[in-house]
Design an enzyme around this catalytic site. Structure first.
Site, PDB file in Angstrom:
ATOM      1  N   CYS A 124       7.734  -6.235  14.832  1.00  0.00           N
ATOM      2  CA  CYS A 124       7.433  -5.384  15.987  1.00  0.00           C
ATOM      3  C   CYS A 124       6.050  -5.757  16.510  1.00  0.00           C
ATOM      4  O   CYS A 124       5.127  -6.039  15.733  1.00  0.00           O
ATOM      5  CB  CYS A 124       7.504  -3.913  15.606  1.00  0.00           C
ATOM      6  SG  CYS A 124       9.156  -3.459  15.045  1.00  0.00           S
ATOM      7  N   SER A 139      12.276   6.189   7.705  1.00  0.00           N
ATOM      8  CA  SER A 139      12.032   5.733   9.073  1.00  0.00           C
ATOM      9  C   SER A 139      12.569   4.316   9.225  1.00  0.00           C
ATOM     10  O   SER A 139      12.282   3.437   8.412  1.00  0.00           O
ATOM     11  CB  SER A 139      10.527   5.751   9.357  1.00  0.00           C
ATOM     12  OG  SER A 139      10.263   5.173  10.624  1.00  0.00           O
ATOM     13  N   SER A 178      12.277   4.609  14.945  1.00  0.00           N
ATOM     14  CA  SER A 178      11.158   4.087  15.739  1.00  0.00           C
ATOM     15  C   SER A 178      11.693   3.652  17.091  1.00  0.00           C
ATOM     16  O   SER A 178      12.202   2.545  17.240  1.00  0.00           O
ATOM     17  CB  SER A 178      10.527   2.903  15.010  1.00  0.00           C
ATOM     18  OG  SER A 178       9.926   3.371  13.830  1.00  0.00           O
ATOM     19  N   LEU A 179      11.558   4.520  18.079  1.00  0.00           N
ATOM     20  CA  LEU A 179      12.150   4.253  19.386  1.00  0.00           C
ATOM     21  C   LEU A 179      11.214   3.387  20.234  1.00  0.00           C
ATOM     22  O   LEU A 179      11.540   2.283  20.601  1.00  0.00           O
ATOM     23  CB  LEU A 179      12.444   5.589  20.066  1.00  0.00           C
ATOM     24  CG  LEU A 179      13.455   5.536  21.192  1.00  0.00           C
ATOM     25  CD1 LEU A 179      14.830   5.160  20.679  1.00  0.00           C
ATOM     26  CD2 LEU A 179      13.494   6.878  21.909  1.00  0.00           C
ATOM     27  N   HIS A 180      10.089   3.924  20.595  1.00  0.00           N
ATOM     28  CA  HIS A 180       8.991   3.212  21.271  1.00  0.00           C
ATOM     29  C   HIS A 180       9.263   2.770  22.698  1.00  0.00           C
ATOM     30  O   HIS A 180       8.346   2.329  23.394  1.00  0.00           O
ATOM     31  CB  HIS A 180       8.506   2.002  20.462  1.00  0.00           C
ATOM     32  CG  HIS A 180       8.148   2.337  19.041  1.00  0.00           C
ATOM     33  ND1 HIS A 180       7.427   3.457  18.709  1.00  0.00           N
ATOM     34  CD2 HIS A 180       8.427   1.725  17.861  1.00  0.00           C
ATOM     35  CE1 HIS A 180       7.268   3.494  17.389  1.00  0.00           C
ATOM     36  NE2 HIS A 180       7.873   2.477  16.855  1.00  0.00           N
ATOM     37  N   GLU A 199      10.701  -2.536   6.283  1.00  0.00           N
ATOM     38  CA  GLU A 199      11.824  -1.820   6.892  1.00  0.00           C
ATOM     39  C   GLU A 199      12.731  -1.368   5.743  1.00  0.00           C
ATOM     40  O   GLU A 199      13.416  -2.204   5.115  1.00  0.00           O
ATOM     41  CB  GLU A 199      12.549  -2.768   7.863  1.00  0.00           C
ATOM     42  CG  GLU A 199      13.926  -2.299   8.294  1.00  0.00           C
ATOM     43  CD  GLU A 199      13.952  -0.879   8.870  1.00  0.00           C
ATOM     44  OE1 GLU A 199      13.172  -0.581   9.784  1.00  0.00           O
ATOM     45  OE2 GLU A 199      14.771  -0.069   8.393  1.00  0.00           O
ATOM     46  N   CYS A 257       7.081  -7.582   6.448  1.00  0.00           N
ATOM     47  CA  CYS A 257       8.304  -7.148   7.147  1.00  0.00           C
ATOM     48  C   CYS A 257       8.734  -8.265   8.077  1.00  0.00           C
ATOM     49  O   CYS A 257       7.910  -8.889   8.740  1.00  0.00           O
ATOM     50  CB  CYS A 257       8.047  -5.875   7.952  1.00  0.00           C
ATOM     51  SG  CYS A 257       9.530  -5.262   8.795  1.00  0.00           S
ATOM     52  N   CYS A 269       2.603  -3.887  15.199  1.00  0.00           N
ATOM     53  CA  CYS A 269       2.533  -3.447  13.803  1.00  0.00           C
ATOM     54  C   CYS A 269       1.828  -4.486  12.928  1.00  0.00           C
ATOM     55  O   CYS A 269       2.213  -5.658  12.929  1.00  0.00           O
ATOM     56  CB  CYS A 269       3.954  -3.209  13.292  1.00  0.00           C
ATOM     57  SG  CYS A 269       4.013  -2.846  11.522  1.00  0.00           S
ATOM     58  N   CYS A 307       3.295   8.356   1.695  1.00  0.00           N
ATOM     59  CA  CYS A 307       3.890   7.340   2.561  1.00  0.00           C
ATOM     60  C   CYS A 307       4.132   6.115   1.700  1.00  0.00           C
ATOM     61  O   CYS A 307       3.203   5.529   1.143  1.00  0.00           O
ATOM     62  CB  CYS A 307       2.922   7.047   3.710  1.00  0.00           C
ATOM     63  SG  CYS A 307       3.549   5.830   4.870  1.00  0.00           S
ATOM     64  N   CYS A 350      -0.790   4.942  10.413  1.00  0.00           N
ATOM     65  CA  CYS A 350       0.474   4.280  10.743  1.00  0.00           C
ATOM     66  C   CYS A 350       0.224   2.897  11.315  1.00  0.00           C
ATOM     67  O   CYS A 350      -0.579   2.727  12.221  1.00  0.00           O
ATOM     68  CB  CYS A 350       1.234   5.042  11.826  1.00  0.00           C
ATOM     69  SG  CYS A 350       1.566   6.712  11.424  1.00  0.00           S
ATOM     70  N   GLU A 366       0.825  -1.202   0.000  1.00  0.00           N
ATOM     71  CA  GLU A 366       0.000   0.000   0.000  1.00  0.00           C
ATOM     72  C   GLU A 366       0.858   1.251   0.000  1.00  0.00           C
ATOM     73  O   GLU A 366       1.947   1.275   0.582  1.00  0.00           O
ATOM     74  CB  GLU A 366      -0.905  -0.012   1.242  1.00  0.00           C
ATOM     75  CG  GLU A 366      -1.853  -1.200   1.195  1.00  0.00           C
ATOM     76  CD  GLU A 366      -2.792  -1.308   2.390  1.00  0.00           C
ATOM     77  OE1 GLU A 366      -3.958  -1.644   2.170  1.00  0.00           O
ATOM     78  OE2 GLU A 366      -2.378  -1.065   3.529  1.00  0.00           O
ATOM     79  N   ASN A 399      -2.617   2.822  16.470  1.00  0.00           N
ATOM     80  CA  ASN A 399      -3.742   2.524  15.592  1.00  0.00           C
ATOM     81  C   ASN A 399      -4.027   1.032  15.633  1.00  0.00           C
ATOM     82  O   ASN A 399      -3.150   0.221  15.317  1.00  0.00           O
ATOM     83  CB  ASN A 399      -3.432   2.969  14.156  1.00  0.00           C
ATOM     84  CG  ASN A 399      -3.292   4.484  14.081  1.00  0.00           C
ATOM     85  OD1 ASN A 399      -4.203   5.224  14.455  1.00  0.00           O
ATOM     86  ND2 ASN A 399      -2.142   4.961  13.626  1.00  0.00           N
TER      87      ASN A 399
HETATM   88  N1  SAH Z   1       9.805  -0.128   9.315  1.00  0.00           N
HETATM   89  C1  SAH Z   1       9.975   1.239   9.561  1.00  0.00           C
HETATM   90  C2  SAH Z   1       9.016   2.115   8.790  1.00  0.00           C
HETATM   91  C3  SAH Z   1       7.587   1.675   8.701  1.00  0.00           C
HETATM   92  S1  SAH Z   1       6.572   1.823  10.094  1.00  0.00           S
HETATM   93  C4  SAH Z   1       9.922   1.545  11.027  1.00  0.00           C
HETATM   94  O1  SAH Z   1       9.545   0.665  11.798  1.00  0.00           O
HETATM   95  O2  SAH Z   1      10.298   2.644  11.416  1.00  0.00           O
HETATM   96  C5  SAH Z   1       6.293   3.572  10.319  1.00  0.00           C
HETATM   97  C6  SAH Z   1       5.975   3.945  11.776  1.00  0.00           C
HETATM   98  O3  SAH Z   1       4.691   3.463  12.217  1.00  0.00           O
HETATM   99  C7  SAH Z   1       6.993   3.365  12.739  1.00  0.00           C
HETATM  100  O4  SAH Z   1       7.389   4.311  13.692  1.00  0.00           O
HETATM  101  C8  SAH Z   1       6.194   2.264  13.383  1.00  0.00           C
HETATM  102  O5  SAH Z   1       6.743   1.884  14.601  1.00  0.00           O
HETATM  103  C9  SAH Z   1       4.835   2.886  13.486  1.00  0.00           C
HETATM  104  N2  SAH Z   1       3.772   1.916  13.754  1.00  0.00           N
HETATM  105  C10 SAH Z   1       3.771   0.594  13.492  1.00  0.00           C
HETATM  106  N3  SAH Z   1       2.609   0.034  13.878  1.00  0.00           N
HETATM  107  C11 SAH Z   1       1.856   1.022  14.402  1.00  0.00           C
HETATM  108  C12 SAH Z   1       0.521   1.082  14.938  1.00  0.00           C
HETATM  109  N4  SAH Z   1      -0.250   0.002  14.985  1.00  0.00           N
HETATM  110  N5  SAH Z   1       0.059   2.280  15.368  1.00  0.00           N
HETATM  111  C13 SAH Z   1       0.834   3.378  15.277  1.00  0.00           C
HETATM  112  N6  SAH Z   1       2.079   3.390  14.755  1.00  0.00           N
HETATM  113  C14 SAH Z   1       2.592   2.224  14.323  1.00  0.00           C
HETATM  114 FE1  SF4 Z   2       8.595  -3.741  10.258  1.00  0.00          FE
HETATM  115 FE2  SF4 Z   2       8.476  -1.131  10.914  1.00  0.00          FE
HETATM  116 FE3  SF4 Z   2       6.354  -2.758  11.292  1.00  0.00          FE
HETATM  117 FE4  SF4 Z   2       8.537  -3.023  12.819  1.00  0.00          FE
HETATM  118  S1  SF4 Z   2       7.156  -1.232  12.731  1.00  0.00           S
HETATM  119  S2  SF4 Z   2       7.369  -4.703  11.879  1.00  0.00           S
HETATM  120  S3  SF4 Z   2      10.168  -2.591  11.355  1.00  0.00           S
HETATM  121  S4  SF4 Z   2       7.254  -2.199   9.339  1.00  0.00           S
END
Ligand code: SAH
Ligand code: SF4
Length: 369
Positions: A114, A202, A224-226, A171, A110, A117, A103, A344, A90, A301
């Protein structure tokens, strides 16, 4: 047959050199494809007819095949693009007052898994090609222009896509060799001509590749720190087990001297009861001493099957205030396109071939949650 969308500016010059043509031919062709969105070599009228015939015989301009095209109530538009063999990815257009952001996805699925995600949950299928990555920008501009989309920045003679964020599925650093040529096309004056500050990559933290990006194509960096401690980040972002926070922060600090902006953006998804407590904000304040940074707090989300919920708005604001009171810059990301699952972390596309990943998970159980 060569897909001309696969060729970054240097590769296109090499292509023409191999055909005993002058380098400026590459620039002409770049402009036809990436500024006029032409997909028919015969229409490139400033090329001599024999060259056009040769190009028509050996090359094509193969943009994406759209499976679905959906527009949200807030104007966010999502394209589901065919990635072959039952897979799809997408890309999402997000219009704002002064810019149009796309985006862009870099992989079908991926592998980094994570915990929060949707893309990660479906496993990894394959890397997108350069043509499939830049094709998203090409297709969005082409379609939006054809649809007569307007905006103040477009009226200044610019293309609808003024900003790109590599924040879609996948990623991007794990697909470095295809992503970097696509970035070069975004930046090239004869293609999309975006400034480095308008292109953001990112990453979840592939440390050695952050260094490579700095050396080969430094664009704005988001990480993406989190989580502000390794135990929690190990659970949320499993790649942290290989590249822990200290290494990641050092890589960010090394990146900045070459970066188009003088800060790294730390993305921080707000997970209710998981990483949103005052103690977590305090950890971020300490960590922010290591590198010049800004925080972007992302309301979580939801997607089908997730165990997480988002921190309620009032507590996100409270978390933001704690960071601000310590002198840090912290913004809250506006959620866009939620009604079409374009926000996101909601991008799922389709990945049918998940067999390998399931087997791997069964043999080597990874305790993510
Ligand atoms: N793989 C890369 C880029 C894609 S994700 C990365 O992880 O940075 C883009 C952003 O959306 C990242 O910061 C990711 O952590 C965040 N993200 C992933 N799942 C999410 C969700 N369910 N709600 C909000 N943000 C999310
Ligand atoms: Fe992959 Fe980014 Fe999703 Fe983590 S947040 S699973 S690195 S797309």
């Amino acid at each position: 047959m060569t897909n001309l969308l696969d060729l970054a500016p240097d590769a296109l010059e090499t292509f023409f050199a191999d055909h005993d043509e002058k380098p400026f031919r590459a620039r002409q062709v770049l402009r036809w494809i990436h500024q006029r969105y032409v997909d028919d070599v015969a229409a490139m009228t400033d090329l001599a007819r024999p060259l056009r015939e040769r190009l028509a015989a050996e090359t094509f301009v193969g943009g994406p095949t759209v499976i679905r095209d959906t527009t949200a109530a807030d104007g966010t538009r999502k394209w589901l693009l065919d990635a072959g063999r039952g897979n799809a990815v997408e890309s999402v257009y997000i219009p704002e007052d002064d810019r149009g952001t796309l985006c862009v996805s870099s992989q079908a699925g991926c592998a980094l898994d994570c915990a929060f995600c949707a893309t990660g949950k479906q496993g990894f299928n394959r890397n997108l090609t350069t043509a499939e990555i830049i094709g998203q920008v090409w297709h969005a501009n082409r379609t939006l222009i054809a649809d007569g989309v307007t905006g103040p920045w477009i009226e200044h003679g610019r293309a609808p896509i003024s900003n790109v964020v590599m924040m879609g599925m996948g990623e991007p650093l794990a697909n470095f060799d295809n992503v970097v040529p696509a970035l070069r096309l975004m930046l090239d004056d004869h293609a999309y001509g975006l400034s480095r500050r308008r292109v953001t990559l990112s990453t979840s933290g592939l440390v050695p590749l952050i260094d490579r990006l700095r050396d080969e194509c430094p664009v704005a960096l988001a990480v993406s720190l989190h989580a502000g401690n390794d135990a929690l980040r190990d659970r949320l972002v499993p790649i942290n087990r290989r590249h822990p926070l200290s290494e990641l922060l050092a890589a960010c600090a090394r990146y900045l001297p070459s970066a188009p902006r003088d800060f790294v953006t730390f993305e921080y998804v707000m997970l209710d009861g998981v990483n949103d407590q005052p103690v977590h904000a305090a950890e971020l304040v300490v960590l922010a001493r290591e590198v010049s940074c800004k925080f972007n707090l992302i309301p979580f989300n939801a997607f089908p099957g997730t165990e997480f919920t988002s921190t309620p708005r009032t507590r996100i604001v409270d978390f933001q205030r704690r960071l601000q009171d310590a002198g840090l810059v912290a913004t809250i990301r506006r959620t866009r396109g939620e009604d079409i699952a374009a926000a996101c972390g909601q991008l799922a596309g389709q990945v049918k071939d998940r067999t390998k990943r399931r087997l791997a998970t069964r043999i080597v159980p990874v305790a993510v949650h």
